[in-house]
Design a protein around this motif. Structure first.
Motif, PDB file in Angstrom:
ATOM      1  N   ASP A  98       0.843  -1.203   0.000  1.00 26.19           N
ATOM      2  CA  ASP A  98       0.000   0.000   0.000  1.00 26.19           C
ATOM      3  C   ASP A  98       0.879   1.255   0.000  1.00 26.19           C
ATOM      4  OD1 ASP A  98      -2.816   0.477  -0.160  1.00 26.19           O
ATOM      5  OD2 ASP A  98      -2.737   1.437   1.804  1.00 26.19           O
ATOM      6  N   SER A  99       1.853   1.259  -0.894  1.00 28.45           N
ATOM      7  CA  SER A  99       2.915   2.262  -0.821  1.00 28.45           C
ATOM      8  C   SER A  99       2.957   3.185  -2.026  1.00 28.45           C
ATOM      9  CB  SER A  99       4.267   1.558  -0.693  1.00 28.45           C
ATOM     10  OG  SER A  99       4.668   1.015  -1.938  1.00 28.45           O
ATOM     11  N   ASN A 100       3.721   4.235  -1.877  1.00 23.29           N
ATOM     12  CA  ASN A 100       4.161   5.024  -3.017  1.00 23.29           C
ATOM     13  C   ASN A 100       5.257   4.235  -3.727  1.00 23.29           C
ATOM     14  OD1 ASN A 100       3.228   6.808  -0.765  1.00 23.29           O
ATOM     15  ND2 ASN A 100       3.377   8.350  -2.364  1.00 23.29           N
ATOM     16  N   VAL A 101       5.485   4.546  -4.982  1.00 20.65           N
ATOM     17  CA  VAL A 101       6.603   3.940  -5.709  1.00 20.65           C
ATOM     18  C   VAL A 101       7.463   5.070  -6.265  1.00 20.65           C
ATOM     19  CG1 VAL A 101       5.308   1.851  -6.278  1.00 20.65           C
ATOM     20  CG2 VAL A 101       5.336   3.759  -7.898  1.00 20.65           C
ATOM     21  N   PRO A 102       8.766   4.843  -6.401  1.00 20.75           N
ATOM     22  CA  PRO A 102       9.633   5.926  -6.859  1.00 20.75           C
ATOM     23  C   PRO A 102       9.447   6.244  -8.331  1.00 20.75           C
ATOM     24  CG  PRO A 102      10.887   3.892  -6.657  1.00 20.75           C
ATOM     25  CD  PRO A 102       9.517   3.609  -6.099  1.00 20.75           C
ATOM     26  N   VAL A 103       9.511   7.518  -8.634  1.00 17.22           N
ATOM     27  CA  VAL A 103       9.526   8.016 -10.006  1.00 17.22           C
ATOM     28  C   VAL A 103      10.743   8.919 -10.111  1.00 17.22           C
ATOM     29  CG1 VAL A 103       8.333   9.400 -11.748  1.00 17.22           C
ATOM     30  CG2 VAL A 103       7.014   7.911 -10.209  1.00 17.22           C
ATOM     31  N   ASP A 104      11.591   8.677 -11.082  1.00 13.24           N
ATOM     32  CA  ASP A 104      12.820   9.440 -11.198  1.00 13.24           C
ATOM     33  C   ASP A 104      12.544  10.948 -11.225  1.00 13.24           C
ATOM     34  OD1 ASP A 104      15.730   9.520 -11.633  1.00 13.24           O
ATOM     35  OD2 ASP A 104      15.210  10.361 -13.582  1.00 13.24           O
ATOM     36  N   GLY A 105      13.220  11.669 -10.347  1.00 11.61           N
ATOM     37  CA  GLY A 105      13.075  13.114 -10.297  1.00 11.61           C
ATOM     38  C   GLY A 105      11.909  13.617  -9.477  1.00 11.61           C
ATOM     39  N   GLU A 106      11.100  12.701  -8.919  1.00 17.24           N
ATOM     40  CA  GLU A 106       9.950  13.108  -8.115  1.00 17.24           C
ATOM     41  C   GLU A 106      10.108  12.626  -6.673  1.00 17.24           C
ATOM     42  OE1 GLU A 106       6.168  12.229  -9.806  1.00 17.24           O
ATOM     43  OE2 GLU A 106       6.700  13.016 -11.780  1.00 17.24           O
ATOM     44  N   SER A 107       9.475  13.314  -5.761  1.00 14.91           N
ATOM     45  CA  SER A 107       9.582  12.987  -4.343  1.00 14.91           C
ATOM     46  C   SER A 107       8.355  12.223  -3.852  1.00 14.91           C
ATOM     47  CB  SER A 107       9.729  14.271  -3.522  1.00 14.91           C
ATOM     48  OG  SER A 107       8.482  14.971  -3.473  1.00 14.91           O
ATOM     49  N   PHE A 108       8.404  11.835  -2.597  1.00 17.93           N
ATOM     50  CA  PHE A 108       7.248  11.203  -1.950  1.00 17.93           C
ATOM     51  C   PHE A 108       6.025  12.115  -1.998  1.00 17.93           C
ATOM     52  CE2 PHE A 108       4.837  10.967   2.107  1.00 17.93           C
ATOM     53  CZ  PHE A 108       4.290   9.703   1.970  1.00 17.93           C
ATOM     54  N   THR A 162      10.830  15.121   0.774  1.00 16.44           N
ATOM     55  CA  THR A 162      10.852  16.188  -0.230  1.00 16.44           C
ATOM     56  C   THR A 162      11.922  16.013  -1.296  1.00 16.44           C
ATOM     57  OG1 THR A 162      12.284  17.551   1.181  1.00 16.44           O
ATOM     58  CG2 THR A 162       9.904  17.853   1.413  1.00 16.44           C
ATOM     59  N   GLU A 163      12.939  15.202  -1.021  1.00 16.42           N
ATOM     60  CA  GLU A 163      14.009  14.997  -2.000  1.00 16.42           C
ATOM     61  C   GLU A 163      13.554  14.050  -3.110  1.00 16.42           C
ATOM     62  OE1 GLU A 163      17.425  13.681   0.162  1.00 16.42           O
ATOM     63  OE2 GLU A 163      17.765  15.647   1.078  1.00 16.42           O
ATOM     64  N   PRO A 164      14.060  14.215  -4.338  1.00 19.11           N
ATOM     65  CA  PRO A 164      13.622  13.391  -5.467  1.00 19.11           C
ATOM     66  C   PRO A 164      14.260  12.007  -5.500  1.00 19.11           C
ATOM     67  CG  PRO A 164      15.267  14.963  -6.205  1.00 19.11           C
ATOM     68  CD  PRO A 164      14.987  15.297  -4.771  1.00 19.11           C
ATOM     69  N   ALA A 165      13.537  11.077  -6.070  1.00 18.65           N
ATOM     70  CA  ALA A 165      14.062   9.730  -6.298  1.00 18.65           C
ATOM     71  C   ALA A 165      15.038   9.746  -7.467  1.00 18.65           C
ATOM     72  CB  ALA A 165      12.922   8.760  -6.584  1.00 18.65           C
ATOM     73  N   VAL A 166      15.951   8.776  -7.451  1.00 11.30           N
ATOM     74  CA  VAL A 166      16.933   8.639  -8.524  1.00 11.30           C
ATOM     75  C   VAL A 166      16.878   7.206  -9.048  1.00 11.30           C
ATOM     76  CG1 VAL A 166      19.354   8.795  -9.176  1.00 11.30           C
ATOM     77  CG2 VAL A 166      18.427  10.359  -7.447  1.00 11.30           C
ATOM     78  N   LEU A 167      16.397   7.057 -10.273  1.00  6.87           N
ATOM     79  CA  LEU A 167      16.283   5.740 -10.902  1.00  6.87           C
ATOM     80  C   LEU A 167      16.991   5.742 -12.250  1.00  6.87           C
ATOM     81  CD1 LEU A 167      12.521   4.872 -10.277  1.00  6.87           C
ATOM     82  CD2 LEU A 167      14.468   3.698  -9.261  1.00  6.87           C
ATOM     83  N   LYS A 168      17.599   4.610 -12.588  1.00  7.21           N
ATOM     84  CA  LYS A 168      18.240   4.482 -13.898  1.00  7.21           C
ATOM     85  C   LYS A 168      17.249   4.005 -14.956  1.00  7.21           C
ATOM     86  CE  LYS A 168      22.879   3.515 -12.127  1.00  7.21           C
ATOM     87  NZ  LYS A 168      23.990   2.512 -12.088  1.00  7.21           N
ATOM     88  N   GLY A 169      16.271   3.214 -14.540  1.00  4.28           N
ATOM     89  CA  GLY A 169      15.300   2.664 -15.480  1.00  4.28           C
ATOM     90  C   GLY A 169      13.904   2.692 -14.903  1.00  4.28           C
TER      91      GLY A 169
END
Length: 231
Positions: A98-108, A162-169
């Motif tokens: 029941d969570s948020n999932v990371p999106v590159d460049g976006e925060s919680f 507030t900090e953004p996620a960092v994903l490669k793919g």
């Protein structure tokens, strides 16, 4: 035997998984509940979102876990999803509870009405303050369970939100199970809905609220065990 690393959501620590971890161990699995920096017994440790990602990666490496299932609840889906990408071949599956999932460049805080959270962080010296009992109402929890959560929670480091996620793919490329808790609303967030279109993802519904590790620990442990058998 499968190793599970269990990470609870905002304001919570490893203690939130006590009952689920016991169920997993009773079934012959390893269960490693992790407290993220700045929370519970790690209060006072400075933390941003990437600190939390590294907390998870470091735990997997410290224990030399292979074919590990990473489990992230609520906020913790953000760092868990990033850590799942970074541990590479060590990962068997990631389970989002029941969570948020990371999106590159976006925060919680991206993608939902969250200005009130930013205001609370600003007003409390950079921390999201602990919540009152009313925050947990209507989520399938007993009064005793709510009291346990309220007593155990700690303020949450605001920078991690507030900090953004960092994903490669794309997150949808990871093998994943998404558990949606129906009392918390049936429609997933846009990023989740998009990822669920992937052949690598499956959706599981639980008829409970947003904190199933308290309201239905045995059922949650069963779902986690069954996720291991997914291709």
């Amino acid at each position: 035997m499968t190793p599970f690393v269990l990470v609870a959501g905002a304001r919570l620590g490893a203690w939130a998984w006590d009952e689920v971890a016991a169920e997993l161990r009773a079934a012959g699995h390893e269960a490693h509940a992790l407290t993220l920096s700045g929370l519970a017994e790690k209060q006072g440790v400075p933390a941003g979102q990437q600190t939390h990602v590294q907390d998870i990666v470091a735990e997997v490496e410290r224990l030399d876990l292979r074919d590990v299932v990473l489990v992230g609840h609520s906020y913790a889906g953000i760092p868990v999803g990033q850590a799942a990408e970074r541990i590479g071949e060590r990962l068997a599956r990631v389970v989002f509870v029941d969570s948020n999932v990371p999106v590159d460049g976006e925060s919680f805080l991206s993608g939902w009405p969250s200005d009130h959270v930013r205001e609370e962080i600003a007003a409390h010296n950079g921390f999201w303050p602990s919540a009152g009992a009313d925050h947990y109402a209507g989520q399938g929890l007993t009064d005793e369970q709510i009291a346990r959560i309220v007593a155990g929670q700690t303020p949450h480091p605001g920078a991690t939100l507030t900090e953004p996620a960092v994903l490669k793919g794309p997150i949808a490329e990871l093998p994943a199970t998404y558990i949606t808790c129906l009392l918390d609303g049936e429609d997933p967030m846009d990023a989740v809905a998009e990822a669920l279109k992937s052949d690598h993802w499956e959706l599981v519904e639980m008829d409970t609220g947003h904190w199933p590790m308290f309201s239905q620990p045995r059922e949650l442990a069963r779902v986690l065990r069954e996720s291991v058998a997914r291709p």
